[in-house]
Design a protein around this motif. Structure first.
Motif, PDB file in Angstrom:
ATOM      1  N   LEU A   1      36.881  30.889  57.846  1.00  0.00           N
ATOM      2  CA  LEU A   1      37.126  30.284  56.531  1.00  0.00           C
ATOM      3  C   LEU A   1      36.575  31.154  55.404  1.00  0.00           C
ATOM      4  O   LEU A   1      37.216  31.301  54.363  1.00  0.00           O
ATOM      5  CB  LEU A   1      36.523  28.880  56.486  1.00  0.00           C
ATOM      6  N   SER A   2      35.407  31.761  55.605  1.00  0.00           N
ATOM      7  CA  SER A   2      34.871  32.603  54.524  1.00  0.00           C
ATOM      8  C   SER A   2      35.758  33.829  54.330  1.00  0.00           C
ATOM      9  O   SER A   2      36.028  34.237  53.203  1.00  0.00           O
ATOM     10  CB  SER A   2      33.420  32.994  54.796  1.00  0.00           C
ATOM     11  N   ARG A   3      36.250  34.382  55.418  1.00  0.00           N
ATOM     12  CA  ARG A   3      37.157  35.545  55.340  1.00  0.00           C
ATOM     13  C   ARG A   3      38.429  35.166  54.576  1.00  0.00           C
ATOM     14  O   ARG A   3      38.852  35.868  53.670  1.00  0.00           O
ATOM     15  CB  ARG A   3      37.494  35.967  56.773  1.00  0.00           C
ATOM     16  N   GLY A   4      39.003  34.028  54.924  1.00  0.00           N
ATOM     17  CA  GLY A   4      40.270  33.624  54.304  1.00  0.00           C
ATOM     18  C   GLY A   4      40.118  33.170  52.864  1.00  0.00           C
ATOM     19  O   GLY A   4      40.982  33.437  52.026  1.00  0.00           O
ATOM     20  N   LEU A   5      39.012  32.484  52.549  1.00  0.00           N
ATOM     21  CA  LEU A   5      38.849  31.939  51.193  1.00  0.00           C
ATOM     22  C   LEU A   5      38.315  32.981  50.214  1.00  0.00           C
ATOM     23  O   LEU A   5      38.455  32.830  48.993  1.00  0.00           O
ATOM     24  CB  LEU A   5      37.922  30.718  51.230  1.00  0.00           C
ATOM     25  N   ALA A   6      37.710  34.058  50.734  1.00  0.00           N
ATOM     26  CA  ALA A   6      37.116  35.076  49.845  1.00  0.00           C
ATOM     27  C   ALA A   6      38.159  35.718  48.939  1.00  0.00           C
ATOM     28  O   ALA A   6      37.891  35.958  47.758  1.00  0.00           O
ATOM     29  CB  ALA A   6      36.413  36.151  50.685  1.00  0.00           C
ATOM     30  N   ASP A   7      39.348  35.957  49.451  1.00  0.00           N
ATOM     31  CA  ASP A   7      40.400  36.581  48.624  1.00  0.00           C
ATOM     32  C   ASP A   7      40.744  35.687  47.438  1.00  0.00           C
ATOM     33  O   ASP A   7      40.933  36.158  46.320  1.00  0.00           O
ATOM     34  CB  ASP A   7      41.665  36.834  49.463  1.00  0.00           C
ATOM     35  N   GLN A   8      40.808  34.369  47.706  1.00  0.00           N
ATOM     36  CA  GLN A   8      41.127  33.418  46.629  1.00  0.00           C
ATOM     37  C   GLN A   8      40.012  33.421  45.585  1.00  0.00           C
ATOM     38  O   GLN A   8      40.263  33.445  44.378  1.00  0.00           O
ATOM     39  CB  GLN A   8      41.281  32.008  47.206  1.00  0.00           C
ATOM     40  N   MET A   9      38.775  33.428  46.051  1.00  0.00           N
ATOM     41  CA  MET A   9      37.640  33.394  45.113  1.00  0.00           C
ATOM     42  C   MET A   9      37.611  34.651  44.259  1.00  0.00           C
ATOM     43  O   MET A   9      37.398  34.594  43.043  1.00  0.00           O
ATOM     44  CB  MET A   9      36.322  33.281  45.891  1.00  0.00           C
ATOM     45  N   GLU A  10      37.828  35.779  44.896  1.00  0.00           N
ATOM     46  CA  GLU A  10      37.802  37.055  44.168  1.00  0.00           C
ATOM     47  C   GLU A  10      38.889  37.072  43.090  1.00  0.00           C
ATOM     48  O   GLU A  10      38.649  37.483  41.946  1.00  0.00           O
ATOM     49  CB  GLU A  10      37.993  38.217  45.143  1.00  0.00           C
ATOM     50  N   ALA A  11      40.075  36.578  43.480  1.00  0.00           N
ATOM     51  CA  ALA A  11      41.185  36.555  42.518  1.00  0.00           C
ATOM     52  C   ALA A  11      40.870  35.650  41.326  1.00  0.00           C
ATOM     53  O   ALA A  11      41.416  35.828  40.241  1.00  0.00           O
ATOM     54  CB  ALA A  11      42.460  36.077  43.215  1.00  0.00           C
ATOM     55  N   ARG A  12      39.961  34.681  41.528  1.00  0.00           N
ATOM     56  CA  ARG A  12      39.597  33.765  40.437  1.00  0.00           C
ATOM     57  C   ARG A  12      38.322  34.216  39.729  1.00  0.00           C
ATOM     58  O   ARG A  12      37.742  33.471  38.951  1.00  0.00           O
ATOM     59  CB  ARG A  12      39.436  32.346  41.006  1.00  0.00           C
ATOM     60  N   GLY A  13      37.860  35.427  40.034  1.00  0.00           N
ATOM     61  CA  GLY A  13      36.720  35.999  39.312  1.00  0.00           C
ATOM     62  C   GLY A  13      35.388  35.879  40.028  1.00  0.00           C
ATOM     63  O   GLY A  13      34.354  36.294  39.512  1.00  0.00           O
ATOM     64  N   GLY A  14      35.386  35.281  41.211  1.00  0.00           N
ATOM     65  CA  GLY A  14      34.138  35.149  41.977  1.00  0.00           C
ATOM     66  C   GLY A  14      33.957  33.731  42.456  1.00  0.00           C
ATOM     67  O   GLY A  14      34.819  32.870  42.231  1.00  0.00           O
ATOM     68  N   GLY A  15      32.842  33.471  43.127  1.00  0.00           N
ATOM     69  CA  GLY A  15      32.626  32.119  43.639  1.00  0.00           C
ATOM     70  C   GLY A  15      31.310  32.016  44.380  1.00  0.00           C
ATOM     71  O   GLY A  15      30.411  32.866  44.235  1.00  0.00           O
ATOM     72  N   ALA A  16      31.200  30.952  45.168  1.00  0.00           N
ATOM     73  CA  ALA A  16      29.965  30.713  45.928  1.00  0.00           C
ATOM     74  C   ALA A  16      30.299  30.093  47.282  1.00  0.00           C
ATOM     75  O   ALA A  16      31.248  29.307  47.392  1.00  0.00           O
ATOM     76  CB  ALA A  16      29.042  29.778  45.146  1.00  0.00           C
TER      77      ALA A  16
END
Ligand code: NDP
Length: 259
Positions: A122-137
């Protein structure tokens, strides 16, 4: 304090009851939208509906087994369809009860898939989405048992220790993409799971059993509430905790017996 979470999307696994539900409700209280996951779709949908009704935010239920690659993929796709995740809480998990001598390989692999591979996939798959939105946690919900084992559950202790280490390794990689990763190690948190175990063991005097457990293990001599833990987790995932990176935090009422 404004946690600056309004309009963010938080993905929480194991979000239909207990700690995961408490975390999801706290995100919603702070104005975030949530994607909640569990296997039992009926309970999950009821939990999501109650979140939307109580807080007026969007709550998306995704029934899936996170211990499988397909289950993780379903969550990643649903988060993408909702615009992308900003926050991920890897929470789904459960205790075990065995001896190393008696437990078969399959049981070790099942818990490895639930506690570790779910977080990896899940972290691998969701990281791309977070990066595209400027970052995340991201937040890994491990356990005090990752560092201070309980004797009856070696598989739980070992796989939670692996999750703790995974969170640390992931953090170094993810901060370069403006994604903060931390781990929380809860002690005794009063959930329906604990209450059911107490009822099974002690029948009508189940509350006395919980008090004995708290007296034995936690300096504070009580269980923590889901809300006490959830407030801490949601703060850690918020932009207000922006300098907290790659750490593990004990929320355990003094249960940890080392410094
Ligand atoms: P609960 O049993 O109350 O809730 C577990 C949640 O996870 C449920 O929503 C359950 O729904 C879901 N779940 C379980 N297996 C899966 C799966 N394979 N795929 C998707 N969802 C799943 O547990 P708690 O709230 O007590 O625990 C939550 C986490 O906190 C766990 O990781 C636990 O190890 C950790 N923890 C708990 C402590 C405590 O004292 N309660 C202390 C330290 C850590 P469903 O069954 O429908 O799938």
């Amino acid at each position: 304090m404004d946690l600056e979470l309004k309009g963010k999307l938080a993905v929480i696994t194991g979000g239909s009851k207990g700690i995961g539900l408490g975390i999801a409700r706290t995100f919603a209280r702070e104005g975030a939208n949530v994607l909640v996951n569990a296997r039992d779709s009926k309970a999950l949908e009821a939990a999501a509906r109650a979140i939307s009704d109580d807080f007026g935010t969007t709550a998306i239920p995704v029934a899936a087994d996170v211990s499988t690659a397909e289950g993780c993929e379903a969550i990643i796709k649903a988060a993408a369809a909702a615009g992308g995740a900003d926050i991920f809480v890897s929470n789904a998990g459960t205790g075990s009860n065995e001896t190393v001598a008696d437990a078969p390989d399959e049981k070790w692999m099942d818990f490895w898939n639930l506690h570790v591979m779910a977080a990896v996939r899940l972290s691998r798959g969701l990281a791309d989405q977070m990066e595209a939105r400027g970052g995340g946690a991201m937040l890994m919900n491990a356990s005090i048992c990752a560092v201070q084992p309980l004797w009856y559950e070696p598989i739980y202790n070992t796989t939670k220790a692996a999750l703790l280490m995974f969170g640390k390794c992931l953090s170094s990689e993810m901060i370069k993409r403006n994604i903060r990763v931390n781990t929380v190690n809860p002690g005794l948190i009063r959930t329906p799971d604990w209450e059911n175990t107490a009822r099974e063991l002690r029948g009508e005097s189940w509350e006395a059993y919980l008090q004995e457990v708290a007296d034995e293990h936690a300096d504070i001599r009580r269980f923590g509430t889901v809300e006490e833990l959830a407030d801490f987790c949601v703060f850690l995932c918020s932009p207000r905790a922006s300098y907290s990176v790659g750490s593990a935090y004990h929320v355990d009422g003094g249960m940890l017996k080392t410094v």
